[in-house]
Design an enzyme around this catalytic site. Structure first.
Site, PDB file in Angstrom:
ATOM      1  N   HIS A 203       0.565  -1.079   0.305  1.00 42.78           N
ATOM      2  CA  HIS A 203      -0.148   0.142   0.316  1.00 42.78           C
ATOM      3  C   HIS A 203       1.117   1.283   0.666  1.00 42.78           C
ATOM      4  O   HIS A 203       1.940   1.378   0.541  1.00 42.78           O
ATOM      5  CB  HIS A 203      -0.818   0.093   1.115  1.00 42.78           C
ATOM      6  CG  HIS A 203      -2.361  -0.571   0.973  1.00 42.78           C
ATOM      7  ND1 HIS A 203      -2.079  -1.142   1.890  1.00 42.78           N
ATOM      8  CD2 HIS A 203      -3.301  -0.896   0.191  1.00 42.78           C
ATOM      9  CE1 HIS A 203      -3.652  -2.179   2.153  1.00 42.78           C
ATOM     10  NE2 HIS A 203      -4.197  -1.130   0.853  1.00 42.78           N
ATOM     11  N   CYS A 299      -2.112   2.475   9.256  1.00 38.52           N
ATOM     12  CA  CYS A 299      -3.226   2.151   9.178  1.00 38.52           C
ATOM     13  C   CYS A 299      -4.853   1.336  10.178  1.00 38.52           C
ATOM     14  O   CYS A 299      -5.564   0.944   9.565  1.00 38.52           O
ATOM     15  CB  CYS A 299      -3.249   0.599   8.583  1.00 38.52           C
ATOM     16  SG  CYS A 299      -1.447   0.462   7.668  1.00 38.52           S
TER      17      CYS A 299
END
Ligand code: ARG
Length: 305
Positions: A203, A299
């Site tokens: 990511h 996250c």
């Protein structure tokens, strides 16, 4: 406008005039059901290839400390209840991408685009976020992209550059590049696209964290040369993380909610020294249980309006 090359940066007409305010609230998902039940990134298994085991008691403490850290910095934390069937739902950065959409008169409208998670395991997380945003009065949008092979993992890959009218868009592993063209055409967002070329950095938020309007911390191995040039064309201060620090301490997953404080996983001494030299107030927290699933501070939360 979508750009992929440094020589196109001028076309973005970057400005602060849109009053692109930072969100002041934090969304977190209660960690009660956090587990590692499957492996969809390289961090979820041990050297023998077995799924990592989570100490849930410790994970809950770590989560509570992170929540208290945001509260101490003056942010209200909104908590969404998890679901026993969804062990990754605690990673609240991935299911959505909220932003302010300005109408002709300049009035902002809270808007969110829901994710289309790449992993089937995680897809059922998204409806919980849909109801959360509806309750907060957002305009909730789904992607139009027709193909079922087009994916988007929200703020894990799409990272706003406050206070500019710019979003950095990572693609390659979890998010498809087509999504950024849709976001640009449909909502008028400016997107600077970055191809992710290393599975360890799956990511954008595992290799790129914007600390303030001029400063970004990156893992340079995660990007190709076009991406690195693009980053350097926009940020005047590019801090390069050490590969070992990022693999062990997830330093590029740190988060600055206000451009001054940086919350990061504890123990990366050199990284902390570097941030202090750059005049940031560093707050170290333990996110060790979450790193066993491939995530840390950035996250575990979503900034929301
Ligand atoms: N186990 C989760 C996954 O692989 C971790 C997500 C981490 N989130 C992030 N924004 N990088 O999907």
């Amino acid at each position: 406008m979508v750009v992929t090359h440094a020589h196109d940066v001028a076309k973005l007409k970057l400005n602060k005039a849109d009053n692109v305010a930072r969100p002041k609230r934090v969304l977190m998902v209660d960690p009660e059901h956090f587990r590692v039940d499957y492996a969809i990134n390289p961090y979820m298994t041990n050297a023998a290839g077995e799924l990592n085991k989570i100490d849930l008691g410790l994970a809950k403490k770590q989560w509570a400390t992170l929540k208290a850290t945001y509260e101490r910095l003056g942010f209200e934390v909104l908590v969404v209840t998890g679901d026993h069937k969804l062990p990754d739902m605690v990673f609240a950065a991935n299911q959505s991408f909220p932003f302010l959409l300005f109408d002709k008169s300049g009035a902002p409208k809270k808007t969110v685009v829901l994710s289309r998670m790449r992993s089937e395991f995680r897809r059922p997380e998204v409806p919980y976020f849909k109801s959360f945003y509806k309750d907060l009065g957002y305009d909730v949008a789904e992607l139009n992209a027709p193909s079922k092979d087009i994916y988007f993992e929200g703020n894990g890959d799409a990272i706003p550059h406050y206070p500019y009218n710019l979003v950095w868009g990572g693609y390659g592993e979890r998010t498809s590049p087509e999504v950024y063209h849709e976001l640009s055409e449909r909502f008028g967002l400016n997107v600077a696209m970055l191809k992710l070329i290393d599975r360890n950095f799956y990511h954008l938020d595992t290799c790129f964290s914007i600390l303030n309007e001029n400063t970004v911390v990156i893992q340079k191995e995660a990007f190709d040369s076009d991406g690195l040039e693009l980053i350097r064309a926009v940020f005047t201060n590019v801090i390069e993380a050490e590969l070992e620090d990022n693999l062990n301490y997830f330093v590029c997953n740190c988060h600055s909610p206000d451009g001054r404080h940086v919350i990061t996983h504890k123990g990366a001494q050199k990284f902390v020294e570097t941030l202090k030299k750059h005049k940031f107030d560093v707050i170290e927290v333990d996110t060790g249980e979450y790193i066993k699933s491939g995530g840390s501070v950035f996250c575990m939360k979503m900034m929301v309006y």
